[in-house]
Design an enzyme around this catalytic site. Structure first.
Site, PDB file in Angstrom:
ATOM      1  N   HIS A  12      -2.259   7.357   7.233  1.00 41.00           N
ATOM      2  CA  HIS A  12      -1.244   8.260   6.653  1.00 41.00           C
ATOM      3  C   HIS A  12      -1.864   9.607   6.268  1.00 41.00           C
ATOM      4  CE1 HIS A  12       2.578   6.182   6.219  1.00 41.00           C
ATOM      5  NE2 HIS A  12       2.009   5.104   5.714  1.00 41.00           N
TER       6      HIS A  12
ATOM      7  N   GLN B 230       3.225   9.992   1.387  1.00 35.84           N
ATOM      8  CA  GLN B 230       4.514   9.284   1.343  1.00 35.84           C
ATOM      9  C   GLN B 230       5.355   9.694   0.132  1.00 35.84           C
ATOM     10  OE1 GLN B 230       2.605   5.217   2.063  1.00 35.84           O
ATOM     11  NE2 GLN B 230       4.581   5.000   3.062  1.00 35.84           N
TER      12      GLN B 230
ATOM     13  N   GLY C 204       0.831  -1.196   0.000  1.00 36.57           N
ATOM     14  CA  GLY C 204       0.000   0.000   0.000  1.00 36.57           C
ATOM     15  C   GLY C 204       0.864   1.243   0.000  1.00 36.57           C
TER      16      GLY C 204
ATOM     17  N   HIS D 104      -4.145   1.315   7.646  1.00 37.18           N
ATOM     18  CA  HIS D 104      -2.782   1.880   7.681  1.00 37.18           C
ATOM     19  C   HIS D 104      -2.643   3.046   6.698  1.00 37.18           C
ATOM     20  CE1 HIS D 104       1.762   1.315   7.794  1.00 37.18           C
ATOM     21  NE2 HIS D 104       1.587   2.058   6.726  1.00 37.18           N
ATOM     22  N   GLU D 105      -3.138   2.846   5.483  1.00 40.84           N
ATOM     23  CA  GLU D 105      -2.973   3.890   4.460  1.00 40.84           C
ATOM     24  C   GLU D 105      -3.828   5.115   4.778  1.00 40.84           C
ATOM     25  OE1 GLU D 105      -0.483   3.516   2.703  1.00 40.84           O
ATOM     26  OE2 GLU D 105      -0.270   1.368   3.017  1.00 40.84           O
TER      27      GLU D 105
ATOM     28  N   CYS E  11       5.932  -0.455   7.080  1.00 36.59           N
ATOM     29  CA  CYS E  11       5.597   0.704   6.248  1.00 36.59           C
ATOM     30  C   CYS E  11       6.797   1.057   5.376  1.00 36.59           C
ATOM     31  CB  CYS E  11       5.262   1.881   7.170  1.00 36.59           C
ATOM     32  SG  CYS E  11       4.880   3.405   6.306  1.00 36.59           S
ATOM     33  N   LEU E  12       6.542   1.395   4.127  1.00 38.47           N
ATOM     34  CA  LEU E  12       7.640   1.769   3.224  1.00 38.47           C
ATOM     35  C   LEU E  12       8.376   3.022   3.729  1.00 38.47           C
ATOM     36  CD1 LEU E  12       5.922   1.199  -0.249  1.00 38.47           C
ATOM     37  CD2 LEU E  12       7.723  -0.211   0.790  1.00 38.47           C
TER      38      LEU E  12
END
Ligand code: NI
Length: 173
Positions: A142, A51, A46, A138-139, A96-97
């Site tokens: 953000h 980000q 995701g 999660h997304e 997470c990226l």
């Protein structure tokens, strides 16, 4: 289409609230296309617009439970997403990226239903469970400036993470 740079923890932009999308124009489509490339290139599940440095309410979630689909086909594009139903709980490792190499235990709903708009502004609803539900939450976090590290009850060591992954594999077999 292009791969954009992924911001990492410590970047103040990741802690800001994103604004709703009001114009479903070529600029939005370019952002979404670039986010798709960036997500696939990074090998994540995701990605949220902040980000890649854009404070707009746009996220991508991969429905990895649909194994019959290709990576490209698993990507769900969500503009102005909102969780409208939550059921059950699950507690599993999450990463997470923007926080590379770190995994922590996070409690999330087991199942969620999300209402969003597509890249043309059309409203739709989608649901997911397990990892997909986790990813929606999660997304969308953000977009409100929240990282999973705030919610993690414990950050896992490499050994603990390996143990969780082995358990997961056993469950699958
Ligand atoms: Ni993330």
């Amino acid at each position: 289409m292009a791969i954009r740079k992924i911001r990492e923890e410590g970047d103040a932009l990741l802690l800001k609230k994103s604004r709703p999308v009001t114009e479903f124009n070529p600029r939005l489509h370019e952002l979404i296309d670039d986010m798709r490339d960036t997500l696939l290139n990074a090998g994540g599940v995701g990605l949220a617009a902040p980000q890649v440095g854009v404070l707009r309410r746009v996220v991508l979630v991969m429905d990895t439970l649909k194994e019959e689909l290709s990576d490209e086909e698993q990507i769900i594009e969500l503009v102005n997403p909102e969780i409208i139903e939550r059921d059950g709980t699950q507690t599993d490792p999450e990463g997470c990226l923007s926080v590379p190499g770190v995994y922590g235990l996070v409690e999330r709903p087991y199942h969620v239903r999300v209402r969003a708009q597509d890249r043309f502004g059309k409203t739709f609803e989608v649901e997911g469970e397990e990892l997909t539900a986790r990813c929606f939450c999660h997304e969308i976090d953000h977009l409100d400036g929240h990282l999973f590290t705030e919610l993690a009850t414990r950050i896992l060591s490499d050994e603990e993470l390996e143990e969780y992954r082995n358990k997961q594999r056993e469950k699958e077999n």
